[in-house]
Design an enzyme around this catalytic site. Structure first.
Site, PDB file in Angstrom:
ATOM      1  N   HIS A   1      43.204 -26.876  28.369  1.00 28.68           N
ATOM      2  CA  HIS A   1      44.544 -27.403  28.094  1.00 28.68           C
ATOM      3  C   HIS A   1      45.521 -26.265  28.349  1.00 28.68           C
ATOM      4  O   HIS A   1      45.165 -25.095  28.254  1.00 28.68           O
ATOM      5  CB  HIS A   1      44.690 -27.817  26.628  1.00 28.68           C
ATOM      6  CG  HIS A   1      43.781 -28.922  26.205  1.00 28.68           C
ATOM      7  ND1 HIS A   1      44.001 -29.642  25.058  1.00 28.68           N
ATOM      8  CD2 HIS A   1      42.658 -29.439  26.751  1.00 28.68           C
ATOM      9  CE1 HIS A   1      43.051 -30.549  24.921  1.00 28.68           C
ATOM     10  NE2 HIS A   1      42.215 -30.440  25.930  1.00 28.68           N
TER      11      HIS A   1
ATOM     12  N   ARG B   1      53.452 -30.098  26.978  1.00 29.58           N
ATOM     13  CA  ARG B   1      54.625 -29.314  26.602  1.00 29.58           C
ATOM     14  C   ARG B   1      54.277 -28.389  25.438  1.00 29.58           C
ATOM     15  O   ARG B   1      54.642 -27.232  25.413  1.00 29.58           O
ATOM     16  CB  ARG B   1      55.772 -30.247  26.163  1.00 29.58           C
ATOM     17  CG  ARG B   1      57.049 -29.485  25.856  1.00 29.58           C
ATOM     18  CD  ARG B   1      57.979 -30.274  24.948  1.00 29.58           C
ATOM     19  NE  ARG B   1      57.427 -30.424  23.606  1.00 29.58           N
ATOM     20  CZ  ARG B   1      58.021 -31.044  22.619  1.00 29.58           C
ATOM     21  NH1 ARG B   1      59.205 -31.608  22.819  1.00 29.58           N
ATOM     22  NH2 ARG B   1      57.463 -31.129  21.421  1.00 29.58           N
TER      23      ARG B   1
ATOM     24  N   GLU C   1      36.427 -32.949  23.259  1.00 25.54           N
ATOM     25  CA  GLU C   1      37.460 -31.901  23.158  1.00 25.54           C
ATOM     26  C   GLU C   1      37.054 -30.910  22.076  1.00 25.54           C
ATOM     27  O   GLU C   1      36.662 -31.306  20.982  1.00 25.54           O
ATOM     28  CB  GLU C   1      38.802 -32.542  22.801  1.00 25.54           C
ATOM     29  CG  GLU C   1      39.895 -31.512  22.602  1.00 25.54           C
ATOM     30  CD  GLU C   1      41.264 -32.160  22.459  1.00 25.54           C
ATOM     31  OE1 GLU C   1      41.587 -33.071  23.247  1.00 25.54           O
ATOM     32  OE2 GLU C   1      41.990 -31.762  21.534  1.00 25.54           O
TER      33      GLU C   1
ATOM     34  N   TYR D   1      50.524 -41.303  23.803  1.00 23.79           N
ATOM     35  CA  TYR D   1      50.630 -41.543  22.354  1.00 23.79           C
ATOM     36  C   TYR D   1      50.719 -43.050  22.066  1.00 23.79           C
ATOM     37  O   TYR D   1      51.817 -43.625  22.086  1.00 23.79           O
ATOM     38  CB  TYR D   1      51.869 -40.809  21.797  1.00 23.79           C
ATOM     39  CG  TYR D   1      51.807 -39.328  22.084  1.00 23.79           C
ATOM     40  CD1 TYR D   1      51.226 -38.449  21.178  1.00 23.79           C
ATOM     41  CD2 TYR D   1      52.271 -38.811  23.302  1.00 23.79           C
ATOM     42  CE1 TYR D   1      51.115 -37.089  21.470  1.00 23.79           C
ATOM     43  CE2 TYR D   1      52.164 -37.456  23.599  1.00 23.79           C
ATOM     44  CZ  TYR D   1      51.589 -36.598  22.674  1.00 23.79           C
ATOM     45  OH  TYR D   1      51.469 -35.267  22.971  1.00 23.79           O
TER      46      TYR D   1
ATOM     47  N   ALA E   1      48.567 -23.055  19.583  1.00 22.65           N
ATOM     48  CA  ALA E   1      50.021 -23.090  19.476  1.00 22.65           C
ATOM     49  C   ALA E   1      50.604 -21.745  19.924  1.00 22.65           C
ATOM     50  O   ALA E   1      50.087 -20.683  19.555  1.00 22.65           O
ATOM     51  CB  ALA E   1      50.414 -23.394  18.039  1.00 22.65           C
TER      52      ALA E   1
ATOM     53  N   ASP F   1      53.844 -28.058  20.917  1.00 24.55           N
ATOM     54  CA  ASP F   1      54.714 -28.272  19.748  1.00 24.55           C
ATOM     55  C   ASP F   1      55.671 -27.105  19.588  1.00 24.55           C
ATOM     56  O   ASP F   1      55.379 -25.997  20.041  1.00 24.55           O
ATOM     57  CB  ASP F   1      53.845 -28.387  18.487  1.00 24.55           C
ATOM     58  CG  ASP F   1      53.150 -29.742  18.421  1.00 24.55           C
ATOM     59  OD1 ASP F   1      53.786 -30.744  18.792  1.00 24.55           O
ATOM     60  OD2 ASP F   1      51.977 -29.778  18.015  1.00 24.55           O
TER      61      ASP F   1
ATOM     62  N   TYR G   1      44.500 -25.322  23.786  1.00 23.50           N
ATOM     63  CA  TYR G   1      45.280 -24.101  23.981  1.00 23.50           C
ATOM     64  C   TYR G   1      46.086 -23.944  22.709  1.00 23.50           C
ATOM     65  O   TYR G   1      46.874 -24.818  22.353  1.00 23.50           O
ATOM     66  CB  TYR G   1      46.179 -24.348  25.185  1.00 23.50           C
ATOM     67  CG  TYR G   1      46.956 -23.166  25.694  1.00 23.50           C
ATOM     68  CD1 TYR G   1      46.365 -22.251  26.549  1.00 23.50           C
ATOM     69  CD2 TYR G   1      48.293 -23.000  25.360  1.00 23.50           C
ATOM     70  CE1 TYR G   1      47.103 -21.188  27.059  1.00 23.50           C
ATOM     71  CE2 TYR G   1      49.023 -21.944  25.866  1.00 23.50           C
ATOM     72  CZ  TYR G   1      48.420 -21.045  26.712  1.00 23.50           C
ATOM     73  OH  TYR G   1      49.138 -19.996  27.217  1.00 23.50           O
TER      74      TYR G   1
HETATM   75  P1  FAD Z   1      55.991 -34.274  26.538  1.00 22.67           P
HETATM   76  O1  FAD Z   1      55.288 -35.254  27.382  1.00 22.67           O
HETATM   77  O2  FAD Z   1      56.930 -33.327  27.200  1.00 22.67           O
HETATM   78  O3  FAD Z   1      56.768 -35.100  25.411  1.00 22.67           O
HETATM   79  C1  FAD Z   1      57.386 -34.453  24.295  1.00 22.67           C
HETATM   80  C2  FAD Z   1      58.493 -35.334  23.739  1.00 22.67           C
HETATM   81  O4  FAD Z   1      59.604 -35.364  24.652  1.00 22.67           O
HETATM   82  C3  FAD Z   1      58.107 -36.803  23.549  1.00 22.67           C
HETATM   83  O5  FAD Z   1      58.776 -37.279  22.421  1.00 22.67           O
HETATM   84  C4  FAD Z   1      58.610 -37.488  24.825  1.00 22.67           C
HETATM   85  O6  FAD Z   1      58.917 -38.861  24.612  1.00 22.67           O
HETATM   86  C5  FAD Z   1      59.845 -36.671  25.177  1.00 22.67           C
HETATM   87  N1  FAD Z   1      60.007 -36.464  26.631  1.00 22.67           N
HETATM   88  C6  FAD Z   1      59.030 -36.206  27.529  1.00 22.67           C
HETATM   89  N2  FAD Z   1      59.553 -35.999  28.759  1.00 22.67           N
HETATM   90  C7  FAD Z   1      60.893 -36.139  28.631  1.00 22.67           C
HETATM   91  C8  FAD Z   1      61.966 -36.012  29.552  1.00 22.67           C
HETATM   92  N3  FAD Z   1      61.758 -35.704  30.843  1.00 22.67           N
HETATM   93  N4  FAD Z   1      63.225 -36.212  29.071  1.00 22.67           N
HETATM   94  C9  FAD Z   1      63.440 -36.497  27.755  1.00 22.67           C
HETATM   95  N5  FAD Z   1      62.450 -36.631  26.843  1.00 22.67           N
HETATM   96  C10 FAD Z   1      61.192 -36.438  27.266  1.00 22.67           C
HETATM   97  N6  FAD Z   1      49.022 -29.035  21.583  1.00 22.67           N
HETATM   98  C11 FAD Z   1      48.709 -27.718  21.752  1.00 22.67           C
HETATM   99  O7  FAD Z   1      49.471 -26.827  21.316  1.00 22.67           O
HETATM  100  N7  FAD Z   1      47.555 -27.332  22.385  1.00 22.67           N
HETATM  101  C12 FAD Z   1      46.680 -28.244  22.895  1.00 22.67           C
HETATM  102  O8  FAD Z   1      45.642 -27.878  23.461  1.00 22.67           O
HETATM  103  C13 FAD Z   1      46.972 -29.647  22.738  1.00 22.67           C
HETATM  104  N8  FAD Z   1      46.152 -30.599  23.245  1.00 22.67           N
HETATM  105  C14 FAD Z   1      46.490 -31.933  23.146  1.00 22.67           C
HETATM  106  C15 FAD Z   1      45.630 -32.896  23.706  1.00 22.67           C
HETATM  107  C16 FAD Z   1      45.959 -34.262  23.619  1.00 22.67           C
HETATM  108  C17 FAD Z   1      45.023 -35.278  24.260  1.00 22.67           C
HETATM  109  C18 FAD Z   1      47.133 -34.663  22.923  1.00 22.67           C
HETATM  110  C19 FAD Z   1      47.451 -36.140  22.782  1.00 22.67           C
HETATM  111  C20 FAD Z   1      47.970 -33.714  22.359  1.00 22.67           C
HETATM  112  C21 FAD Z   1      47.677 -32.345  22.459  1.00 22.67           C
HETATM  113  N9  FAD Z   1      48.521 -31.339  21.919  1.00 22.67           N
HETATM  114  C22 FAD Z   1      48.197 -30.001  22.058  1.00 22.67           C
HETATM  115  C23 FAD Z   1      49.728 -31.717  21.170  1.00 22.67           C
HETATM  116  C24 FAD Z   1      50.995 -31.712  22.060  1.00 22.67           C
HETATM  117  O9  FAD Z   1      51.238 -30.397  22.542  1.00 22.67           O
HETATM  118  C25 FAD Z   1      52.167 -32.226  21.224  1.00 22.67           C
HETATM  119  O10 FAD Z   1      51.994 -33.568  20.909  1.00 22.67           O
HETATM  120  C26 FAD Z   1      53.560 -31.951  21.804  1.00 22.67           C
HETATM  121  O11 FAD Z   1      54.523 -32.183  20.777  1.00 22.67           O
HETATM  122  C27 FAD Z   1      53.945 -32.837  22.996  1.00 22.67           C
HETATM  123  O12 FAD Z   1      53.311 -32.465  24.147  1.00 22.67           O
HETATM  124  P2  FAD Z   1      53.419 -33.435  25.450  1.00 22.67           P
HETATM  125  O13 FAD Z   1      52.744 -32.745  26.546  1.00 22.67           O
HETATM  126  O14 FAD Z   1      52.972 -34.796  25.112  1.00 22.67           O
HETATM  127  O15 FAD Z   1      54.995 -33.396  25.668  1.00 22.67           O
END
Ligand code: FAD
Length: 298
Positions: free
Chosen positions: A83, A113, A17, A153, A57, A115, A55
């Protein structure tokens, strides 16, 4: 090649990555991207299945991410995986971006999703956009032929109340069409095995790929712990503390630890290892030279 095919190999595959470098001007960005590609040239010899590109923030690197993705494909002949986050995008913006990805001949995407923007504590769903990654996954699945990866996670997402609840939410992403889960960095393999057990209990049956980040500096690991909330095994923590003023020793400890961590994961028959080189090749190259290379699909 689509993610499903990539992880259909009988040996674990590796991936890296990278992130678009920060720069004040277009010229500075171009210099930094060239430097990044020199590092990637070193890592390319390990034959990664793909290189994923973050991608920024709030969509701050939207164009840079796409430029790097296209350059990776054209110049290094490496399969890129951009991403993408829901931050600041309506369905219309998202469709436009997805089309440009498909037109560039990209096969896969990591759907997130994202941050909350700086200074805000909770994620606010954009107007006509999505509030959770599972909604984005469903949308990508319905509108494109892209293979879809999502984030997992092992030590629970920072906003979620429990690992069980977080894995339940992970299952929603899988049910919406995700084909692979790539995890946040972790250092304690006990967390990994515990997470795997929880995913099995929820009938999550797609490949889950551990995210590995070799420690290269004491300040760096302090920052990572602050951002991700990951825990260090006590013995590693003590070693790092003891040598915190010796930069070379910290690098050596980082490579040694990551080598052992990856070897243990390979012994447990993971489908792949996703490395976070932080745009530098040295530490990941050292780990890849140390590990049981015969057990990899390289
Ligand atoms: P989600 O899966 O939507 O989860 C977010 C939170 O909401 C979690 O606490 C989850 O338990 C909860 N949740 C999920 N779905 C639901 C639902 N349907 N109803 C209620 N609660 C729910 N960030 C960037 O800005 N750019 C990047 O390129 C980037 N790359 C990443 C690559 C990896 C491999 C990882 C592990 C993280 C990356 N991140 C990146 C960070 C990521 O954007 C953050 O961790 C963000 O806070 C959560 O994204 P997510 O897609 O996991 O969200």
């Amino acid at each position: 090649m689509k993610l499903k095919e990539i992880y259909n190999s009988n040996k674990p595959v590796i991936s890296f990555e990278i992130f678009p470098p920060k720069a004040q001007t277009a010229d500075e960005l171009s210099v930094k991207i060239n430097e990044l590609f020199l590092e990637l040239n070193v890592l390319a010899k390990f034959n990664p299945a793909f290189v994923s590109v973050t991608y920024g923030a709030g969509g701050s690197t939207r164009e840079a991410t796409l430029d790097i993705v296209i350059k990776l494909k054209k110049e290094l002949k490496i399969q890129p995986m951009p991403h993408f986050t829901c931050v600041g995008s309506s369905r219309g913006n998202i469709i436009e971006y997805l089309r440009s990805i498909e037109e560039a001949g990209i096969d896969n995407i990591l759907a997130l999703r994202g941050d909350p923007p700086k200074g805000e504590t909770c994620f606010v769903k954009p107007v006509d956009g999505f509030g959770y990654a599972n909604e984005l996954v469903e949308f990508i699945k319905a509108n494109t032929n892209l293979g879809i990866a999502v984030a997992g996670y092992p030590e629970c997402h920072t906003e979620c109340c429990s690992l069980e609840a977080d894995v339940e939410n992970l299952k929603k992403k899988v049910d919406s069409g995700a084909e692979v889960i790539i995890t946040q960095v972790f250092y304690d393999n006990k967390s990994w095995f515990n997470f795997l057990e929880k995913t099995q209990q929820k009938d999550i049956n797609i490949p889950i790929i551990p995210g590995i980040l070799p420690i290269t500096a004491f300040s760096q690991i302090e920052r990572i712990i602050g951002l991700s909330g990951c825990k260090l095994p006590e013995s590693l923590s003590q070693k790092l503390e003891k040598f915190k003023d010796d930069k070379e020793a910290i690098k050596q400890i980082g490579v040694e630890f990551a080598t052992n961590q990856v070897n243990e994961l390979l012994d447990s028959e993971v489908s792949g290892i996703h490395f976070y080189p932080l745009n530098k090749s040295t530490a990941v190259k050292a780990v890849l030279e140390n590990i049981k290379i015969n057990s990899l699909s390289v």
